[in-house]
Design a protein around this motif. Structure first.
Motif, PDB file in Angstrom:
ATOM      1  N   ASP A   1      -2.505  33.615  96.869  1.00  0.00           N
ATOM      2  CA  ASP A   1      -1.055  33.550  96.994  1.00  0.00           C
ATOM      3  C   ASP A   1      -0.585  32.113  96.765  1.00  0.00           C
ATOM      4  OD1 ASP A   1      -1.403  36.169  97.775  1.00  0.00           O
ATOM      5  OD2 ASP A   1      -1.065  35.767  99.917  1.00  0.00           O
ATOM      6  N   ILE A   2       0.664  31.970  96.328  1.00  0.00           N
ATOM      7  CA  ILE A   2       1.284  30.659  96.187  1.00  0.00           C
ATOM      8  C   ILE A   2       2.455  30.574  97.164  1.00  0.00           C
ATOM      9  CG2 ILE A   2       2.499  29.068  94.653  1.00  0.00           C
ATOM     10  CD1 ILE A   2       1.003  30.252  92.315  1.00  0.00           C
ATOM     11  N   PHE A   3       2.407  29.586  98.056  1.00  0.00           N
ATOM     12  CA  PHE A   3       3.472  29.357  99.029  1.00  0.00           C
ATOM     13  C   PHE A   3       4.311  28.168  98.578  1.00  0.00           C
ATOM     14  CE2 PHE A   3       4.875  26.918 102.805  1.00  0.00           C
ATOM     15  CZ  PHE A   3       5.765  27.845 103.341  1.00  0.00           C
ATOM     16  N   ILE A   4       5.617  28.367  98.490  1.00  0.00           N
ATOM     17  CA  ILE A   4       6.536  27.285  98.124  1.00  0.00           C
ATOM     18  C   ILE A   4       7.430  27.029  99.336  1.00  0.00           C
ATOM     19  CG2 ILE A   4       8.285  26.461  96.503  1.00  0.00           C
ATOM     20  CD1 ILE A   4       6.414  29.481  95.468  1.00  0.00           C
ATOM     21  N   PRO A   5       7.314  25.872  99.991  1.00  0.00           N
ATOM     22  CA  PRO A   5       8.167  25.585 101.144  1.00  0.00           C
ATOM     23  C   PRO A   5       9.582  25.240 100.704  1.00  0.00           C
ATOM     24  CG  PRO A   5       6.812  23.681 100.642  1.00  0.00           C
ATOM     25  CD  PRO A   5       6.392  24.757  99.683  1.00  0.00           C
ATOM     26  N   ALA A   6      10.532  25.387 101.623  1.00  0.00           N
ATOM     27  CA  ALA A   6      11.906  24.982 101.344  1.00  0.00           C
ATOM     28  C   ALA A   6      11.959  23.462 101.188  1.00  0.00           C
ATOM     29  CB  ALA A   6      12.822  25.437 102.475  1.00  0.00           C
ATOM     30  N   GLN A   7      12.579  22.996 100.122  1.00  0.00           N
ATOM     31  CA  GLN A   7      12.698  21.559  99.845  1.00  0.00           C
ATOM     32  C   GLN A   7      14.167  21.204  99.613  1.00  0.00           C
ATOM     33  OE1 GLN A   7       9.081  21.682  96.758  1.00  0.00           O
ATOM     34  NE2 GLN A   7       9.872  19.612  97.025  1.00  0.00           N
ATOM     35  N   GLU A   8      14.624  20.146 100.276  1.00  0.00           N
ATOM     36  CA  GLU A   8      15.982  19.680 100.032  1.00  0.00           C
ATOM     37  C   GLU A   8      16.069  18.894  98.727  1.00  0.00           C
ATOM     38  OE1 GLU A   8      17.632  17.541 103.262  1.00  0.00           O
ATOM     39  OE2 GLU A   8      17.421  19.195 104.708  1.00  0.00           O
ATOM     40  N   HIS A   9      14.984  18.213  98.367  1.00  0.00           N
ATOM     41  CA  HIS A   9      14.969  17.405  97.152  1.00  0.00           C
ATOM     42  C   HIS A   9      13.607  17.520  96.480  1.00  0.00           C
ATOM     43  CE1 HIS A   9      18.729  15.348  98.278  1.00  0.00           C
ATOM     44  NE2 HIS A   9      18.245  15.338  99.506  1.00  0.00           N
ATOM     45  N   TYR A  10      13.583  17.361  95.165  1.00  0.00           N
ATOM     46  CA  TYR A  10      12.328  17.231  94.424  1.00  0.00           C
ATOM     47  C   TYR A  10      12.561  16.246  93.282  1.00  0.00           C
ATOM     48  CZ  TYR A  10      14.609  21.140  91.890  1.00  0.00           C
ATOM     49  OH  TYR A  10      15.506  21.953  91.225  1.00  0.00           O
ATOM     50  N   GLU A  11      11.555  15.400  93.061  1.00  0.00           N
ATOM     51  CA  GLU A  11      11.715  14.277  92.144  1.00  0.00           C
ATOM     52  C   GLU A  11      10.745  14.381  90.984  1.00  0.00           C
ATOM     53  OE1 GLU A  11      11.710   9.352  92.209  1.00  0.00           O
ATOM     54  OE2 GLU A  11      11.666  10.511  94.076  1.00  0.00           O
ATOM     55  N   ILE A  12      11.261  14.199  89.765  1.00  0.00           N
ATOM     56  CA  ILE A  12      10.468  14.298  88.543  1.00  0.00           C
ATOM     57  C   ILE A  12       9.553  13.081  88.417  1.00  0.00           C
ATOM     58  CG2 ILE A  12      10.585  14.415  86.021  1.00  0.00           C
ATOM     59  CD1 ILE A  12      13.389  15.680  86.379  1.00  0.00           C
ATOM     60  N   ASP A  13       8.295  13.322  88.076  1.00  0.00           N
ATOM     61  CA  ASP A  13       7.357  12.231  87.810  1.00  0.00           C
ATOM     62  C   ASP A  13       7.779  11.449  86.567  1.00  0.00           C
ATOM     63  OD1 ASP A  13       5.809  13.012  89.936  1.00  0.00           O
ATOM     64  OD2 ASP A  13       4.238  13.955  88.727  1.00  0.00           O
ATOM     65  N   THR A  14       7.252  10.245  86.455  1.00  0.00           N
ATOM     66  CA  THR A  14       7.322   9.502  85.198  1.00  0.00           C
ATOM     67  C   THR A  14       5.890   9.242  84.738  1.00  0.00           C
ATOM     68  OG1 THR A  14       7.321   7.361  86.320  1.00  0.00           O
ATOM     69  CG2 THR A  14       9.469   8.356  85.870  1.00  0.00           C
ATOM     70  N   TYR A  15       5.747   8.765  83.511  1.00  0.00           N
ATOM     71  CA  TYR A  15       4.429   8.341  83.060  1.00  0.00           C
ATOM     72  C   TYR A  15       4.047   7.040  83.770  1.00  0.00           C
ATOM     73  CZ  TYR A  15       4.730  11.900  79.443  1.00  0.00           C
ATOM     74  OH  TYR A  15       4.832  13.097  78.780  1.00  0.00           O
ATOM     75  N   LEU A  16       2.788   6.652  83.695  1.00  0.00           N
ATOM     76  CA  LEU A  16       2.301   5.479  84.423  1.00  0.00           C
ATOM     77  C   LEU A  16       3.059   4.210  84.056  1.00  0.00           C
ATOM     78  CD1 LEU A  16      -1.557   6.118  84.353  1.00  0.00           C
ATOM     79  CD2 LEU A  16      -0.001   6.361  86.304  1.00  0.00           C
ATOM     80  N   ASP A  17       3.540   4.133  82.814  1.00  0.00           N
ATOM     81  CA  ASP A  17       4.279   2.944  82.400  1.00  0.00           C
ATOM     82  C   ASP A  17       5.767   3.027  82.739  1.00  0.00           C
ATOM     83  OD1 ASP A  17       5.177   4.806  80.608  1.00  0.00           O
ATOM     84  OD2 ASP A  17       4.575   3.707  78.806  1.00  0.00           O
ATOM     85  N   GLY A  18       6.149   4.097  83.444  1.00  0.00           N
ATOM     86  CA  GLY A  18       7.535   4.245  83.861  1.00  0.00           C
ATOM     87  C   GLY A  18       8.429   4.961  82.879  1.00  0.00           C
ATOM     88  N   SER A  19       7.895   5.374  81.737  1.00  0.00           N
ATOM     89  CA  SER A  19       8.724   6.042  80.744  1.00  0.00           C
ATOM     90  C   SER A  19       9.010   7.489  81.149  1.00  0.00           C
ATOM     91  CB  SER A  19       8.050   5.997  79.364  1.00  0.00           C
ATOM     92  OG  SER A  19       6.768   6.584  79.416  1.00  0.00           O
ATOM     93  N   ILE A  20      10.025   8.070  80.508  1.00  0.00           N
ATOM     94  CA  ILE A  20      10.515   9.404  80.877  1.00  0.00           C
ATOM     95  C   ILE A  20       9.472  10.472  80.551  1.00  0.00           C
ATOM     96  CG2 ILE A  20      12.258  11.149  80.311  1.00  0.00           C
ATOM     97  CD1 ILE A  20      14.225   8.872  79.864  1.00  0.00           C
ATOM     98  N   LEU A  21       9.284  11.383  81.487  1.00  0.00           N
ATOM     99  CA  LEU A  21       8.342  12.492  81.316  1.00  0.00           C
ATOM    100  C   LEU A  21       8.818  13.441  80.216  1.00  0.00           C
ATOM    101  CD1 LEU A  21       5.837  14.032  82.573  1.00  0.00           C
ATOM    102  CD2 LEU A  21       7.516  15.307  83.917  1.00  0.00           C
TER     103      LEU A  21
END
Length: 434
Positions: free
Chosen positions: A286-306
């Protein structure tokens, strides 16, 4: 046409079981044409595209028995080849993309097949060249009547051949495999698709007596056999629906458990949602997804846009990019969505922009999403579902939005998602079918 009225902005909670895999069903159901013995298939989704394909098989003379809500027995011991020349068959074939999957088994077992250009989603060019080029290399002779009616036939049995596919088409590979299993000699398919659904088809054919090696890789070797027998087969859960439910939980801040996911078959899907900042927990299968108020997109290691893009397996399936794009609209951060395979699949973003999303459509294949971090919620509007995957993405957007939305042309959603309004209502969603 039916519509959904959606009152959004409500958190959902509970458990949901994914349906059987639509994309697997369209291949597996056509494979029953390869034998005159009974084939029992379970976990079949009750959706428009699958039901129309079952109806087509029945009208072709296949005996169809419904054993339970999701289990059928098929026996193709009296296929009516003359039915393929009727106007009714032409109309059925035109209305259903999955009708193309009868080509390989019909040519392999009966030496001929004809088909009008199949219908389906308007998401860009979906050429059939890989199907026909592969079947021609096995000995099929193709005749084109007008611009959109195909006939293919062979004198005697098909014969094995080596082929290097110009694209790793899932349905093209499946058609060629079903043509090769009864061919004389050995067939080698390089650059073959290797999606879990194609693996499922190959494993089913092996249980029927086929000789296939390399399953799970992009190099398949098939030794043709004289005949195939019956079998039983259970389909995988639908990975696209599982991904849609993950996105739904994140967008609506909901706590949801997705049951019986066959996690080992999901590939990059869980990790892709994690890159968007969505928390997932595996509990057995099973996959459990908890309630989240916020979620943040990763960037690449050099800080560039995913960048999130689709690719052939084991890359990310293109069928989930519409959902991922919608989910990104309420994340913190920016992401580039690159849809490589279909040039019209991003053309629903105007509706999201009307709802308040910040999206730049760079070209037919790329869109940049600037996440709102839940600070500015989407707002409800009236919109139309253009295709299956965009339709469910818009439904997710509407469930997260403030106020009332109306989604028209929900027959598109019904083509791929089983009782979606009732199942989400059981989690607390406010959806009414008009």
């Amino acid at each position: 046409m039916a519509s959904f009225e959606v009152i959004g902005g409500k958190a959902l909670k509970g458990e949901i079981v994914p349906q059987g895999a639509k994309n697997e069903a369209l291949q597996i159901l056509c494979a029953v044409l390869l034998t005159d013995e009974p084939v029992t298939i379970s976990n079949i989704p009750d959706i428009r595209d699958v039901n129309k394909l079952i109806e087509l098989l029945r009208d072709m003379g296949v005996k169809v028995g419904k054993l339970s809500t999701d289990t059928y027995r098929f026996q193709a011991d009296a296929v009516n080849l003359d039915y393929l020349d009727t106007p009714e068959f032409v109309a059925q074939g035109r209305s259903l993309r999955g009708s193309v999957m009868i080509l390989g088994p019909m040519l392999s077992r009966f030496g001929k097949c004809q088909l009008p250009k199949p219908g389906g989603d308007k998401i860009g060019r979906r050429p059939l060249d890989t199907h026909f080029v592969g079947l021609e290399k096995l000995g099929g002779k193709l005749t084109l009547e007008g611009k959109d009616f195909y006939r293919i036939s062979t004198q005697g049995r098909l014969h094995g051949a080596y082929m290097l596919l110009d694209e790793a088409s899932v349905t093209g590979t499946a058609n060629i495999v079903m043509g090769a299993v009864l061919a004389e000699g050995t067939t080698t398919i390089y650059n073959a698709a290797c999606e879990p659904y194609l693996q499922q088809l190959c494993k089913m054919l092996v249980r029927m007596g086929a000789k296939i090696s390399g399953i799970g890789s992009n190099l398949l070797t098939i030794e043709g056999v004289e005949r195939l027998g019956g079998t039983e087969h259970r389909m995988l859960p639908d990975m696209i629906e599982i991904g849609s439910f993950i996105g739904l939980a994140a967008m609506t801040g909901s706590e949801i458990t997705i049951k019986d996911c066959q996690i080992q078959e999901l590939g990059l899907i869980p990790d892709t949602f994690r890159k968007l900042g969505i928390q997932l927990e595996f509990r057995g299968d099973d996959i459990f997804i908890p309630a989240q108020e916020h979620y943040e997109i990763d960037t690449y290691l050099d800080g560039s846009i995913l960048t999130i893009s689709d690719h052939t397996w084991p890359g990310l399936t293109p069928d989930l990019l519409s959902v991922i794009l919608v989910v990104a609209t309420q994340a913190k951060g920016t992401v580039l969505i690159h849809q490589k395979m279909f040039e019209s699949r991003l053309f629903f973003v105007d509706k999201l922009i009307d709802m308040g999303a910040q999206i730049i459509l760079c070209d037919p294949h790329r869109a940049t999403v600037i996440g709102l971090d839940q600070r500015n919620r989407l707002h409800g509007i009236t919109m139309t579902s253009p295709d299956i995957r965009a339709g469910v993405a818009l439904l997710i957007a509407a469930l997260s939005a403030e106020g009332r939305s109306v989604i028209e042309n929900v027959e598109q959603i019904d083509r791929g998602y089983q009782y979606i309004d009732k199942r989400l209502t059981a989690l607390g969603a406010q959806i009414r079918r008009l």
